[in-house]
Design an enzyme around this catalytic site. Structure first.
Site, short mmCIF file in Angstrom:
data_model
loop_
_atom_site.label_atom_id
_atom_site.label_comp_id
_atom_site.label_asym_id
_atom_site.label_seq_id
_atom_site.Cartn_x
_atom_site.Cartn_y
_atom_site.Cartn_z
N ASN A 295 0.80 -1.23 0.00
CA ASN A 295 0.00 0.00 0.00
C ASN A 295 0.84 1.28 0.00
OD1 ASN A 295 0.69 -0.65 2.70
ND2 ASN A 295 -0.87 0.72 3.44
N GLY B 266 2.41 -5.96 7.27
CA GLY B 266 1.46 -6.61 6.38
C GLY B 266 0.21 -6.98 7.13
N THR C 190 -2.66 -9.11 9.33
CA THR C 190 -2.62 -9.79 10.63
C THR C 190 -2.50 -11.31 10.47
OG1 THR C 190 -3.73 -8.01 11.78
CG2 THR C 190 -3.99 -10.19 12.74
N THR D 241 -1.08 -12.97 8.03
CA THR D 241 0.31 -13.29 7.65
C THR D 241 1.22 -13.13 8.87
OG1 THR D 241 -0.20 -12.20 5.54
CG2 THR D 241 2.08 -12.84 5.89
N GLU E 148 4.09 -5.22 12.27
CA GLU E 148 3.18 -4.08 12.10
C GLU E 148 2.04 -4.58 11.23
OE1 GLU E 148 3.66 -1.31 13.66
OE2 GLU E 148 5.72 -1.62 14.31
N CYS F 67 -3.15 1.55 6.36
CA CYS F 67 -3.51 0.83 7.58
C CYS F 67 -4.09 1.77 8.64
CB CYS F 67 -2.30 0.10 8.12
SG CYS F 67 -0.91 1.21 8.36
N GLU G 30 8.05 0.57 15.90
CA GLU G 30 9.11 1.05 15.01
C GLU G 30 9.13 2.57 15.14
OE1 GLU G 30 8.53 -0.79 11.13
OE2 GLU G 30 9.13 -2.72 11.95
P1 NAD Z 1 0.33 -9.35 3.25
O1 NAD Z 1 0.42 -9.81 4.65
O2 NAD Z 1 -0.43 -10.16 2.29
O3 NAD Z 1 1.79 -9.20 2.61
C1 NAD Z 1 2.78 -8.38 3.18
C2 NAD Z 1 4.14 -8.87 2.75
O4 NAD Z 1 4.37 -10.15 3.31
C3 NAD Z 1 4.30 -9.04 1.24
O5 NAD Z 1 5.61 -8.69 0.86
C4 NAD Z 1 4.07 -10.53 1.05
O6 NAD Z 1 4.69 -11.05 -0.10
C5 NAD Z 1 4.72 -11.09 2.31
N1 NAD Z 1 4.23 -12.40 2.73
C6 NAD Z 1 3.02 -12.96 2.51
N2 NAD Z 1 2.98 -14.19 3.06
C7 NAD Z 1 4.17 -14.40 3.66
C8 NAD Z 1 4.73 -15.48 4.39
N3 NAD Z 1 4.06 -16.58 4.64
N4 NAD Z 1 5.99 -15.34 4.85
C9 NAD Z 1 6.69 -14.21 4.63
N5 NAD Z 1 6.23 -13.17 3.93
C10 NAD Z 1 4.97 -13.26 3.45
O7 NAD Z 1 -0.21 -7.87 3.32
P2 NAD Z 1 -0.57 -6.91 2.11
O8 NAD Z 1 -1.85 -7.34 1.51
O9 NAD Z 1 0.63 -6.74 1.25
O10 NAD Z 1 -0.76 -5.51 2.87
C11 NAD Z 1 -1.96 -5.09 3.43
C12 NAD Z 1 -1.95 -5.30 4.92
O11 NAD Z 1 -0.85 -4.62 5.50
C13 NAD Z 1 -3.18 -4.71 5.59
O12 NAD Z 1 -3.65 -5.61 6.54
C14 NAD Z 1 -2.67 -3.45 6.26
O13 NAD Z 1 -3.39 -3.01 7.37
C15 NAD Z 1 -1.29 -3.88 6.63
N6 NAD Z 1 -0.41 -2.72 6.85
C16 NAD Z 1 -0.04 -2.44 8.13
C17 NAD Z 1 0.75 -1.33 8.39
C18 NAD Z 1 1.21 -1.00 9.79
O14 NAD Z 1 2.08 -0.16 9.93
N7 NAD Z 1 0.65 -1.60 10.82
C19 NAD Z 1 1.17 -0.51 7.34
C20 NAD Z 1 0.75 -0.84 6.05
C21 NAD Z 1 -0.04 -1.95 5.82
#
Ligand code: NAD
Length: 483
Positions: free
Chosen positions: A153, A229, A231, A233, A251, A285, A464
């Site tokens: 995002n 990413g 929750t 994951t 995060e 997020c 962080e």
């Molecule tokens: P995601 O969890 O699908 O993927 C995030 C990253 O993790 C990607 O690079 C993906 O390839 C990798 N990944 C996926 N499965 C994995 C595994 N089994 N092992 C290791 N890496 C893996 O999330 P997304 O769809 O890319 O992002 C959206 C989510 O991120 C939303 O839930 C959003 O709220 C969250 N987010 C949180 C913050 C925060 O600061 N808390 C900031 C931005 C986004």
């Protein structure tokens, strides 16, 4: 630095294809068409990246603060000097308006490198004096090879937010950007080469989460993981990494409340609320997706929010009048629309939006959705409990502080919250009781890089930002000297 059709991994200082020679399609969400290809990396690519990082670690970790400061500053300069190219790449890859990439994503990315380049010069540790007997001091040393994994995002913004403090503290990094938005990470690799970052200090491995990402988590010698990413994951990563005793910063997702009291500055609140609802198509997020409004101003608010939402321009990310570009992918758009269908099943009324935007020409197949406002839902229904992560907000009235706090804290998440009121006592009272890692009062997304950042409950573990990030990426060792 022209953008490439075939993105490469960045391992040991050079751009290399994946070991398997296989690539994944990279879509432009505005056109729905494949426009480049991403390495489909696997465990052997991660292993090469790890070995390069391990080789680079002894020298980089002892290179001295001033050298690391100079190189990271140079990297920041290169990103800043090429802002337009980075911004264009970010908007093509993610569908977000170019105005946002130019003013938010890319500026923050070079600021991240600058911030941590200078922060490390001022970082210090504690000492504890045992009167007449001994002195203890806390030696903070880099951890070794660490893993950084980021979402789609805010692609370069969040990728650099992790990499910069990891490098500044003397670690070497194996990093993976999201497979949905890999292009600016590829440009970053080129910038690293130009900046003279020694080979192996940063390695970028592209590919799928369950394959390349998982290989980083599983690697027995990658000692710390900084992950942003979803929750679910995060949960999988914790299950795997915790028994290996890896240091973890997670995060994760959010479902943030936006609490509006009747005594707020209405105009300021409306401007802030429109931003916190629909910036980046609600794909931040920190967006405030559950809006609770004190009853005396509820009807006025509802009318104004619907009017302003309908006025938002959805379309070509490269047009200067666009407010909302494309959603990141077809499957994400389908997910968002499935939540709108659920909202109706749960008794909600869609007051505006929620339908795909008919587009012409090159954008005909793009993922454009009108932003939606929904009312009439119970606070504990699925639409109000689960993260939608799209241009959808729900609105509901409330009568008392106690009631709104119950609604606000009812979700499994605890990332951020926004409160609009002119009553400073009420603002502080409510902030104290909100279960959220970040609380904004009369503002939204106002971020000072020195402050701790992160979520409570299922929104994550650890913090962080600022010194917290420098602490995360160092191992504290107490040294006790008797005299
Ligand atoms: P995601 O969890 O699908 O993927 C995030 C990253 O993790 C990607 O690079 C993906 O390839 C990798 N990944 C996926 N499965 C994995 C595994 N089994 N092992 C290791 N890496 C893996 O999330 P997304 O769809 O890319 O992002 C959206 C989510 O991120 C939303 O839930 C959003 O709220 C969250 N987010 C949180 C913050 C925060 O600061 N808390 C900031 C931005 C986004």
């Amino acid at each position: 630095m022209p953008t490439d059709k075939y993105i490469k991994n960045y391992i040991d200082g050079t751009l290399v294809p994946p070991g398997s020679g296989k690539y994944l399609d990279n879509y432009n969400p505005s056109t729905g068409k494949v426009y480049s290809y991403i390495p489909d990396s696997a465990a052997d690519d991660v292993q090469k990246a790890y070995e390069a990082a391990e080789r680079a670690f002894p020298e980089w970790s002892k290179s001295g603060l001033r050298k690391r400061f100079r190189i990271l500053q140079r990297l920041a300069d290169i990103i800043e000097q090429n802002l337009e190219e980075f911004a264009r790449a970010e908007s093509i890859d993610s569908g977000k308006p170019i105005s946002m990439s130019r003013s938010v994503d890319i500026p923050r990315s070079h600021q991240n490198f600058r911030f941590f380049a200078t922060a490390i010069l001022h970082f210090s540790s504690e000492s504890h004096h045992m009167e007449g007997r001994a002195i203890n001091f806390t030696l903070r040393q880099p951890i070794g090879v660490v893993g950084c994994i980021s979402p789609w995002n805010l692609p370069l913004y969040l990728f650099s937010w992790k990499i910069a403090p990891a490098l500044a503290t003397g670690n070497c990094v194996v990093a993976k950007p999201s497979e949905m938005t890999p292009m600016t990470a590829h440009l970053l690799a080129k910038a690293c080469i130009e900046a003279g970052l020694p080979p192996g200090v940063l390695n970028i491995v592209h590919g799928l989460g369950p394959k390349a990402g998982q290989a980083i988590i599983d690697h027995p010698k990658i000692k710390a993981i900084s992950f942003t990413g979803g929750t679910s994951t995060g949960k999988q990563i914790a299950q795997k990494a915790a028994p290996m005793f890896k240091k973890l910063s997670l995060e994760l997702g959010g479902k943030n409340p936006n609490i509006i009291f009747a005594d707020c500055d209405f105009d300021q609140m409306m401007v802030g609320t429109l931003r916190s609802s629909f910036s980046n198509n609600g794909q931040i997020c920190l967006c405030g997706s559950r809006i609770y409004v004190e009853r005396p101003i509820y009807e006025k608010f509802k009318e104004e929010l619907v009017k302003r939402t309908q006025f938002l321009k959805v379309g070509d990310p490269f047009s200067s009048v666009t407010d909302l570009g494309a959603l990141v992918s077809k499957s994400h758009m389908e997910k968002v629309m499935s939540y709108l269908a659920l909202a109706e099943v749960e008794g909600g009324s869609i007051l505006c939006g929620g339908e795909p935007v008919p587009m012409k020409g090159e954008f005909e197949e793009g993922y454009f959705l009108r932003p939606a406002v929904v009312e009439g839902l119970a606070y504990d229904c699925r639409t109000n409990q689960e993260e939608i992560f799209g241009p959808v907000v729900t609105i509901a009235p409330f009568d008392t502080e106690e009631e709104v706090l119950k609604y606000a804290n009812s979700v499994q998440y605890g990332l951020s919250a926004t409160v609009w009121t002119q009553d400073i006592s009420k603002a502080n009272r409510v902030a104290e009781k909100l279960e959220a890692g970040v609380v904004w009062i009369n503002c939204w997304l106002l971020r000072d890089l020195r402050t701790p950042f992160g979520g409570m409950k299922s929104s994550g573990v650890g913090r962080e930002g600022g010194l917290e990030a420098l602490r995360f990426f160092t191992e504290p060792k107490n040294v006790c000297i008797k005299y």
